[in-house]
Design a protein around this motif. Structure first.
Motif, PDB file in Angstrom:
ATOM      1  N   GLY A  74      27.813  20.319  13.702  1.00 14.37           N
ATOM      2  CA  GLY A  74      28.474  19.313  12.857  1.00 14.37           C
ATOM      3  C   GLY A  74      28.701  18.001  13.597  1.00 14.37           C
ATOM      4  N   LYS A  75      28.723  18.060  14.929  1.00 14.53           N
ATOM      5  CA  LYS A  75      28.978  16.833  15.718  1.00 14.53           C
ATOM      6  C   LYS A  75      27.689  16.045  15.957  1.00 14.53           C
ATOM      7  CE  LYS A  75      32.590  19.020  18.500  1.00 14.53           C
ATOM      8  NZ  LYS A  75      32.731  19.757  19.769  1.00 14.53           N
ATOM      9  N   ILE A  76      26.545  16.649  15.656  1.00 10.96           N
ATOM     10  CA  ILE A  76      25.271  15.980  15.980  1.00 10.96           C
ATOM     11  C   ILE A  76      24.865  15.064  14.828  1.00 10.96           C
ATOM     12  CG2 ILE A  76      22.835  16.342  16.609  1.00 10.96           C
ATOM     13  CD1 ILE A  76      23.646  19.131  17.623  1.00 10.96           C
ATOM     14  N   LYS A  77      24.599  13.802  15.146  1.00 10.23           N
ATOM     15  CA  LYS A  77      24.239  12.814  14.123  1.00 10.23           C
ATOM     16  C   LYS A  77      22.946  13.251  13.421  1.00 10.23           C
ATOM     17  CE  LYS A  77      24.149   7.896  13.663  1.00 10.23           C
ATOM     18  NZ  LYS A  77      23.063   7.105  14.108  1.00 10.23           N
ATOM     19  N   GLY A  78      22.963  13.226  12.096  1.00  8.54           N
ATOM     20  CA  GLY A  78      21.749  13.559  11.340  1.00  8.54           C
ATOM     21  C   GLY A  78      21.668  15.028  10.931  1.00  8.54           C
ATOM     22  N   VAL A  79      22.563  15.869  11.463  1.00 12.35           N
ATOM     23  CA  VAL A  79      22.524  17.295  11.084  1.00 12.35           C
ATOM     24  C   VAL A  79      23.478  17.527   9.914  1.00 12.35           C
ATOM     25  CG1 VAL A  79      23.068  19.660  11.820  1.00 12.35           C
ATOM     26  CG2 VAL A  79      21.869  18.107  13.379  1.00 12.35           C
ATOM     27  N   SER A  80      22.976  18.167   8.837  1.00 10.61           N
ATOM     28  CA  SER A  80      23.839  18.534   7.701  1.00 10.61           C
ATOM     29  C   SER A  80      23.853  20.039   7.565  1.00 10.61           C
ATOM     30  CB  SER A  80      23.304  17.946   6.390  1.00 10.61           C
ATOM     31  OG  SER A  80      23.199  16.568   6.512  1.00 10.61           O
ATOM     32  N   LEU A  81      25.054  20.576   7.401  1.00  7.77           N
ATOM     33  CA  LEU A  81      25.213  22.031   7.290  1.00  7.77           C
ATOM     34  C   LEU A  81      25.286  22.451   5.832  1.00  7.77           C
ATOM     35  CD1 LEU A  81      28.005  22.226   9.998  1.00  7.77           C
ATOM     36  CD2 LEU A  81      25.672  23.102  10.261  1.00  7.77           C
ATOM     37  N   LEU A  82      24.767  23.623   5.528  1.00  7.29           N
ATOM     38  CA  LEU A  82      24.803  24.153   4.159  1.00  7.29           C
ATOM     39  C   LEU A  82      25.883  25.239   4.062  1.00  7.29           C
ATOM     40  CD1 LEU A  82      22.058  22.716   4.141  1.00  7.29           C
ATOM     41  CD2 LEU A  82      21.076  24.691   3.014  1.00  7.29           C
ATOM     42  N   GLY A  83      26.343  25.479   2.833  1.00  2.17           N
ATOM     43  CA  GLY A  83      27.227  26.621   2.597  1.00  2.17           C
ATOM     44  C   GLY A  83      28.696  26.319   2.796  1.00  2.17           C
ATOM     45  N   PRO A  84      29.528  27.393   2.912  1.00  2.00           N
ATOM     46  CA  PRO A  84      30.982  27.218   3.006  1.00  2.00           C
ATOM     47  C   PRO A  84      31.391  26.353   4.192  1.00  2.00           C
ATOM     48  CG  PRO A  84      30.415  29.536   2.709  1.00  2.00           C
ATOM     49  CD  PRO A  84      29.129  28.804   2.921  1.00  2.00           C
ATOM     50  N   GLU A  85      32.527  25.651   3.995  1.00  2.53           N
ATOM     51  CA  GLU A  85      33.063  24.780   5.059  1.00  2.53           C
ATOM     52  C   GLU A  85      33.512  25.605   6.263  1.00  2.53           C
ATOM     53  OE1 GLU A  85      36.494  22.885   3.488  1.00  2.53           O
ATOM     54  OE2 GLU A  85      35.318  21.716   2.059  1.00  2.53           O
TER      55      GLU A  85
ATOM     56  N   VAL B 122      17.903  18.572   9.491  1.00  5.69           N
ATOM     57  CA  VAL B 122      17.984  17.490  10.484  1.00  5.69           C
ATOM     58  C   VAL B 122      17.312  16.285   9.840  1.00  5.69           C
ATOM     59  CG1 VAL B 122      17.385  16.743  12.825  1.00  5.69           C
ATOM     60  CG2 VAL B 122      17.825  19.174  12.370  1.00  5.69           C
ATOM     61  N   LYS B 123      18.081  15.193   9.747  1.00  4.11           N
ATOM     62  CA  LYS B 123      17.622  13.997   9.030  1.00  4.11           C
ATOM     63  C   LYS B 123      16.235  13.545   9.508  1.00  4.11           C
ATOM     64  CE  LYS B 123      19.460   9.660   7.390  1.00  4.11           C
ATOM     65  NZ  LYS B 123      19.336   8.419   8.093  1.00  4.11           N
ATOM     66  N   ASP B 124      15.390  13.242   8.519  1.00  7.81           N
ATOM     67  CA  ASP B 124      14.035  12.720   8.779  1.00  7.81           C
ATOM     68  C   ASP B 124      13.119  13.714   9.488  1.00  7.81           C
ATOM     69  OD1 ASP B 124      14.821  10.359   7.620  1.00  7.81           O
ATOM     70  OD2 ASP B 124      15.448   9.470   9.539  1.00  7.81           O
ATOM     71  N   GLN B 125      13.508  14.975   9.552  1.00  6.08           N
ATOM     72  CA  GLN B 125      12.626  15.955  10.210  1.00  6.08           C
ATOM     73  C   GLN B 125      12.389  17.124   9.263  1.00  6.08           C
ATOM     74  OE1 GLN B 125      12.567  16.787  14.221  1.00  6.08           O
ATOM     75  NE2 GLN B 125      14.096  15.285  14.816  1.00  6.08           N
TER      76      GLN B 125
ATOM     77  N   SER C 259       9.049  21.819  11.146  1.00  5.49           N
ATOM     78  CA  SER C 259       8.787  21.193  12.446  1.00  5.49           C
ATOM     79  C   SER C 259       9.954  21.490  13.399  1.00  5.49           C
ATOM     80  CB  SER C 259       8.577  19.695  12.226  1.00  5.49           C
ATOM     81  OG  SER C 259       8.976  18.987  13.344  1.00  5.49           O
ATOM     82  N   VAL C 260      11.183  21.506  12.893  1.00 11.23           N
ATOM     83  CA  VAL C 260      12.341  21.824  13.751  1.00 11.23           C
ATOM     84  C   VAL C 260      12.212  23.264  14.254  1.00 11.23           C
ATOM     85  CG1 VAL C 260      14.863  22.099  13.795  1.00 11.23           C
ATOM     86  CG2 VAL C 260      13.846  20.167  12.561  1.00 11.23           C
ATOM     87  N   ALA C 261      11.866  24.187  13.338  1.00  6.21           N
ATOM     88  CA  ALA C 261      11.737  25.598  13.735  1.00  6.21           C
ATOM     89  C   ALA C 261      10.596  25.776  14.735  1.00  6.21           C
ATOM     90  CB  ALA C 261      11.510  26.463  12.493  1.00  6.21           C
ATOM     91  N   PHE C 262       9.524  25.026  14.523  1.00  9.15           N
ATOM     92  CA  PHE C 262       8.365  25.108  15.419  1.00  9.15           C
ATOM     93  C   PHE C 262       8.762  24.653  16.834  1.00  9.15           C
ATOM     94  CE2 PHE C 262       4.440  23.390  17.283  1.00  9.15           C
ATOM     95  CZ  PHE C 262       3.593  24.480  17.119  1.00  9.15           C
ATOM     96  N   GLN C 263       9.489  23.534  16.892  1.00  8.35           N
ATOM     97  CA  GLN C 263       9.924  23.029  18.212  1.00  8.35           C
ATOM     98  C   GLN C 263      10.885  24.015  18.873  1.00  8.35           C
ATOM     99  OE1 GLN C 263      10.917  18.695  18.423  1.00  8.35           O
ATOM    100  NE2 GLN C 263      10.630  18.822  16.220  1.00  8.35           N
TER     101      GLN C 263
ATOM    102  N   ILE D  30      16.418  17.873  19.848  1.00  7.75           N
ATOM    103  CA  ILE D  30      15.474  17.628  18.748  1.00  7.75           C
ATOM    104  C   ILE D  30      15.954  16.507  17.819  1.00  7.75           C
ATOM    105  CG2 ILE D  30      14.512  18.708  16.625  1.00  7.75           C
ATOM    106  CD1 ILE D  30      14.402  21.369  18.247  1.00  7.75           C
ATOM    107  N   ALA D  31      17.284  16.450  17.609  1.00 14.56           N
ATOM    108  CA  ALA D  31      17.823  15.470  16.642  1.00 14.56           C
ATOM    109  C   ALA D  31      17.930  14.060  17.234  1.00 14.56           C
ATOM    110  CB  ALA D  31      19.211  15.940  16.165  1.00 14.56           C
ATOM    111  N   LYS D  32      17.711  13.936  18.527  1.00 16.89           N
ATOM    112  CA  LYS D  32      17.876  12.625  19.197  1.00 16.89           C
ATOM    113  C   LYS D  32      16.940  11.561  18.655  1.00 16.89           C
ATOM    114  CE  LYS D  32      19.232  13.331  23.719  1.00 16.89           C
ATOM    115  NZ  LYS D  32      18.619  13.695  24.965  1.00 16.89           N
TER     116      LYS D  32
END
Ligand SMILES: Cc1ncc(COP(=O)(O)O)c(C=O)c1O
Length: 384
Positions: A293-304, A317-320, A324-328, A382-384
């Protein structure tokens, strides 16, 4: 062969590694004096029958089922769901289900819609996977025969209030089928206090058994049409499948080797305790959520954060692209997660991720804080 080092975070697909006792139990039945259960009264056939019954008893203990013969073995959750859905519904019946179901529920329902004229209503849940019980009540009609729901969404990790849902279904004269693919073994299930009529479960996920195992609990007052017809080793002169359970629903030779492994998996769960497993997995998911939740561009799904959830954390992960994220994660960091649509396109409509799917990390009984730290560090990179 040398074992490749891997951080395994795909327990929602299948648990790994299994406890050593699982493989040992399978080898023992494979190499030991064990023949075909129910196909003879000589010692080796009886030995196989005893092993299978032992697993049935352990499962009955885990799910608080009075009669172990009300549990039938299947090769996975999908087969159990097919038996429940196709065995229960007749032309003209109506079904209420939700918008986060797995294709193992949706496809059999859509098949019966096309071929048998049943009707289905998919109830919308909010993006956190919560159900509006008043809306659920309004979805029933006089011809509603079945309410089907995943106990926990395999995308959101949300947990549905089964007790309240079974009360509503029964008030409306319908049965409740629970898809426990994401809860069996990792969350307490009591078919009596939850008043569950049909419980479909995998052997190979939270119950720690091998792939090729699963089962269905059928309430004693509910008679399903069998999915398969054939030899049972009993009442061989009859043209119909026997009435007696579990034979009625177990045509052909059973997977005794797999069922022996499943028995060892359930023993392991009974020793650890489902409450303890749930707490362990919940703490790990909270850790993942807090840090991702602290990483810029990452959105979490489901309950808070802070709310109940099973061991699943899906994210984007925004714009990814999710794949490709799973592959990396796999190639650069040795971390195994799943990406894509997770067999639940309606779940992605609920979460708002229909365009690209999501990455799903899922923890298990043996996941450690070190595994989670590795995931967080990799996503930060990856999100950098
Ligand atoms: C909610 C849900 N239902 C059904 C299934 C199908 O399970 P199986 O692979 O045991 O058939 C899965 C598998 O991931 C699932 O998550």
């Amino acid at each position: 062969m040398k074992q490749q080092s891997v951080v395994y975070l795909d327990h929602a697909a299948t648990s790994w590694p299994k406890p050593e006792s699982v493989g040992e139990a399978m080898i023992e039945i494979l190499n030991g004096p064990s023949a075909n259960s129910g196909r003879g009264s000589y010692g080796m056939a009886l030995q196989a029958g005893r092993t299978i019954f032992q697993t049935r008893m352990q499962l009955a203990g885990l799910f608080h089922i009075d009669n172990p013969n009300d549990i039938v073995f299947t090769s996975n959750t999908t087969e159990a769901l097919n038996l429940a859905i196709k065995g229960c519904l007749k032309p003209g019946d109506h079904v209420v289900t939700t918008m986060v179901e797995h294709n193992s529920v949706r496809r059999p329902l859509e098949y019966l819609k096309r071929t048998q004229g049943i009707t289905v209503d998919y109830l919308a849940l909010n993006p956190e996977g919560e159900i509006d019980l008043a809306e659920l009540k309004r979805a029933f009609r006089p011809e509603t025969k079945l309410l089907v729901c995943a106990h926990s969404s395999n995308l959101l990790g949300s947990i549905l209030p089964i007790e309240e849902m079974s009360r509503i279904a029964h008030e409306q004269g319908a049965f409740l089928l629970v898809d426990a693919a994401q809860t069996a073994g990792g969350y307490p299930i009591d078919v009596k206090s939850m008043e569950i009529d049909l419980l479909a479960f995998p052997g190979h996920k939270g119950l720690l058994g091998p792939q090729g195992t699963g089962g269905l609990y059928i309430h004693p007052n509910l008679d399903l049409e069998p999915l398969q017809h054939g030899g049972t080793g009993s009442q061989s002169e009859a043209l119909e499948m026997p009435q007696v359970r579990p034979d009625r629903y177990e045509a052909g030779t059973l997977n005794a080797v797999g069922i022996a492994g499943l028995g060892a998996g359930v023993s392991h769960i009974l020793k650890l305790g489902t409450e303890r497993i749930y707490t362990h997995e919940w703490q790990l998911t909270q850790n993942i959520m807090a840090e991702l939740g602290k990483i810029k561009g990452v959105s979490l799904l489901g309950p808070e954060l802070g709310k109940p959830r099973t061991g699943i954390v899906a994210f984007t992960v925004k714009d990814q692209d999710a794949s490709s994220v799973a592959f990396q994660l796999d190639r650069k960091f040795g971390i195994a997660v799943r990406a894509g649509y997770h067999c639940t396109p309606l779940g992605h409509m609920t979460a708002g991720t229909s365009a690209g799917g999501a990455v799903r990390a899922s923890v298990g009984y043996n996941t450690t804080n070190k595994d989670i730290e590795a995931l967080i560090a990799a996503i930060q990179f990856i999100a950098k």
